[in-house]
Design a protein around this motif. Structure first.
Motif, short mmCIF file in Angstrom:
data_model
loop_
_atom_site.label_atom_id
_atom_site.label_comp_id
_atom_site.label_asym_id
_atom_site.label_seq_id
_atom_site.Cartn_x
_atom_site.Cartn_y
_atom_site.Cartn_z
N GLN A 112 3.95 -110.76 -22.38
CA GLN A 112 4.93 -110.01 -21.59
C GLN A 112 6.28 -109.88 -22.30
OE1 GLN A 112 3.08 -112.52 -20.61
NE2 GLN A 112 2.41 -112.38 -18.48
N ALA A 113 6.52 -110.75 -23.28
CA ALA A 113 7.81 -110.72 -23.97
C ALA A 113 7.81 -109.78 -25.17
CB ALA A 113 8.17 -112.13 -24.44
N VAL A 114 6.64 -109.36 -25.64
CA VAL A 114 6.55 -108.54 -26.85
C VAL A 114 7.31 -107.23 -26.68
CG1 VAL A 114 4.97 -107.27 -28.37
CG2 VAL A 114 4.38 -109.57 -27.58
N ASP A 115 8.11 -106.90 -27.67
CA ASP A 115 8.92 -105.69 -27.77
C ASP A 115 10.14 -105.72 -26.85
OD1 ASP A 115 9.22 -103.35 -29.30
OD2 ASP A 115 8.65 -102.10 -27.61
N ARG A 116 10.38 -106.82 -26.19
CA ARG A 116 11.62 -106.97 -25.44
C ARG A 116 12.65 -107.64 -26.35
NH1 ARG A 116 10.62 -110.10 -20.02
NH2 ARG A 116 12.67 -109.22 -19.52
N THR A 117 13.92 -107.36 -26.10
CA THR A 117 14.98 -108.00 -26.88
C THR A 117 15.38 -109.31 -26.21
OG1 THR A 117 16.80 -106.96 -25.69
CG2 THR A 117 15.85 -105.74 -27.56
N LEU A 118 16.08 -110.13 -26.96
CA LEU A 118 16.60 -111.37 -26.38
C LEU A 118 17.53 -111.05 -25.22
CD1 LEU A 118 17.38 -113.47 -29.58
CD2 LEU A 118 15.39 -113.64 -28.07
N LYS A 119 18.30 -109.98 -25.37
CA LYS A 119 19.21 -109.58 -24.29
C LYS A 119 18.43 -109.18 -23.06
CE LYS A 119 23.11 -106.52 -23.25
NZ LYS A 119 24.03 -105.48 -23.78
N ASP A 120 17.30 -108.45 -23.24
CA ASP A 120 16.46 -108.06 -22.10
C ASP A 120 16.05 -109.27 -21.28
OD1 ASP A 120 16.53 -105.40 -22.84
OD2 ASP A 120 14.62 -105.48 -23.93
N ARG B 227 10.01 -119.74 -17.54
CA ARG B 227 9.01 -118.96 -16.81
C ARG B 227 9.62 -117.67 -16.27
NH1 ARG B 227 7.91 -124.24 -16.27
NH2 ARG B 227 5.76 -124.92 -16.24
N GLU B 228 10.91 -117.69 -15.98
CA GLU B 228 11.58 -116.52 -15.42
C GLU B 228 11.94 -115.49 -16.48
OE1 GLU B 228 14.97 -117.95 -13.29
OE2 GLU B 228 13.88 -119.63 -12.44
N THR B 229 11.95 -115.89 -17.77
CA THR B 229 12.39 -114.98 -18.82
C THR B 229 11.27 -114.17 -19.43
OG1 THR B 229 12.06 -116.49 -20.68
CG2 THR B 229 14.12 -116.71 -19.44
N GLY B 230 10.03 -114.52 -19.14
CA GLY B 230 8.91 -113.84 -19.77
C GLY B 230 8.64 -114.37 -21.15
N VAL B 231 9.28 -115.46 -21.55
CA VAL B 231 9.08 -116.04 -22.88
C VAL B 231 7.85 -116.92 -22.90
CG1 VAL B 231 10.03 -117.63 -24.59
CG2 VAL B 231 11.51 -115.96 -23.47
N ALA B 232 7.66 -117.70 -21.83
CA ALA B 232 6.70 -118.79 -21.89
C ALA B 232 5.26 -118.33 -21.75
CB ALA B 232 7.02 -119.80 -20.79
N GLN B 233 4.40 -119.00 -22.50
CA GLN B 233 2.97 -118.81 -22.34
C GLN B 233 2.44 -120.07 -21.68
OE1 GLN B 233 0.81 -117.67 -25.89
NE2 GLN B 233 -0.93 -118.90 -25.28
N LEU B 234 1.95 -119.95 -20.44
CA LEU B 234 1.68 -121.13 -19.64
C LEU B 234 0.19 -121.45 -19.55
CD1 LEU B 234 4.14 -120.23 -16.78
CD2 LEU B 234 4.54 -121.69 -18.73
N SER B 235 -0.64 -120.88 -20.41
CA SER B 235 -2.08 -120.99 -20.24
C SER B 235 -2.66 -122.32 -20.69
CB SER B 235 -2.79 -119.87 -21.00
OG SER B 235 -2.45 -119.91 -22.36
N ALA B 236 -2.07 -122.96 -21.73
CA ALA B 236 -2.74 -124.15 -22.25
C ALA B 236 -1.77 -125.05 -22.99
CB ALA B 236 -3.86 -123.74 -23.20
N LEU B 237 -2.07 -126.35 -22.98
CA LEU B 237 -1.27 -127.29 -23.75
C LEU B 237 -1.67 -127.25 -25.21
CD1 LEU B 237 0.67 -129.75 -23.82
CD2 LEU B 237 -1.30 -131.20 -23.37
N ASP C 120 19.97 -108.20 -29.91
CA ASP C 120 19.11 -107.02 -29.89
C ASP C 120 17.83 -107.23 -30.70
OD1 ASP C 120 20.23 -107.04 -32.39
OD2 ASP C 120 20.91 -104.95 -32.36
N GLU C 121 17.59 -108.46 -31.14
CA GLU C 121 16.35 -108.77 -31.87
C GLU C 121 15.16 -108.66 -30.92
OE1 GLU C 121 14.02 -109.37 -34.93
OE2 GLU C 121 16.17 -109.65 -35.24
N ARG C 122 14.14 -107.87 -31.34
CA ARG C 122 12.96 -107.67 -30.50
C ARG C 122 11.89 -108.72 -30.82
NH1 ARG C 122 12.98 -103.37 -27.29
NH2 ARG C 122 14.59 -101.79 -27.70
N ILE C 123 11.24 -109.18 -29.76
CA ILE C 123 10.20 -110.18 -29.90
C ILE C 123 8.91 -109.53 -30.41
CG2 ILE C 123 8.75 -111.83 -28.63
CD1 ILE C 123 11.65 -112.71 -29.00
#
Length: 231
Positions: free
Chosen positions: A158-166, A218-228, A196-199
């Motif tokens: 979900q974070a791909v192509d979003r910027t840090l600012k986004d 979890r609120e930023t769309g950064v985290a991948q919560l599927s597995a340890l 403005d760096e894109r993920i």
């Protein structure tokens, strides 16, 4: 972070470190151990400390273990007992099982009988394992001071192509109180990335933050919560 019910089986050095850290983090911890001295030593450092044989199904059921959210099998004295306890926990439907392995063969066996994650105490400390149980998106965590450290965090699709600012991760310290120190992108490192760096897919963020703020990833769309487990 909602507190969870965790059963820790085995109170040797590694198991005790896991159990005590989880309890300090605010979780309900039932610690099971056959050595009475270790049971007594754990009292007041976990929610409940009980002398019990975790290889006996009736004992586990009497203690309500099937209702727990996760289990840590930290038995170090007996390979057979650790495997048996893991099998029983799996058969009871425990959602998430972490098991300690003494050797690579022991580790592979634990995976085959149902352990979700296998750890090797000579490589991972009990505190590290305890913290990662509730921050599976975090690949590594280095404590700088109590409740503050540096984390390496996988990014999600979900974070791909979003910027840090986004994502609200702006400036030296973002609105969540997280400082973005770097982005690891393959073999490259981008230090102090611009807002403005894109993920990109498979990026890893290097963050400095308070431990309790990791939940807000979890609120930023950064985290991948599927597995340890990494992979």
């Amino acid at each position: 972070m909602a507190n969870s019910q965790v059963v820790v089986i085995g109170l040797g050095r590694f198991g005790a470190s896991v159990a005590f850290t989880l309890y300090q983090m605010g979780h309900d911890v039932l610690a099971l151990e056959t050595d009475e001295a270790l049971v007594q030593e754990a009292m007041g450092k976990v929610t409940y400390s009980v002398r019990a044989d975790a290889t006996q199904e009736n004992v586990l059921r009497e203690l309500g273990v099937p209702n727990f959210d996760m289990a840590v099998v930290a038995i170090g004295s007996s390979v057979e007992a650790s495997i048996m306890a893991t099998v029983l926990l799996k058969s009871m439907g425990i959602p998430y099982i972490v098991a300690r392995a003494r050797t690579p063969l022991h580790g592979r066996t634990l995976e085959r009988v149902g352990a979700d994650v296998v750890v090797h105490p000579e490589q991972e400390t009990g505190q590290h394992v305890a913290r990662n149980l509730f921050h599976p998106e975090v690949q590594d965590y280095m404590e700088i001071s109590p409740n503050f450290g540096i984390s390496m965090v996988r990014t999600s699709a979900q974070a791909v192509d979003r910027t840090l600012k986004d994502m609200g991760l702006t400036g030296a310290r973002d609105k969540y109180g997280l400082a973005v120190l770097a982005i690891r992108r393959g073999q490259d490192i981008i230090l102090l990335p611009a807002e403005d760096e894109r993920i990109h897919a498979d990026d890893t963020l290097v963050l400095a933050s308070k431990e309790d703020l990791l939940d807000r990833l979890r609120e930023t769309g950064v985290a991948q919560l599927s597995a340890l487990r990494e992979g």
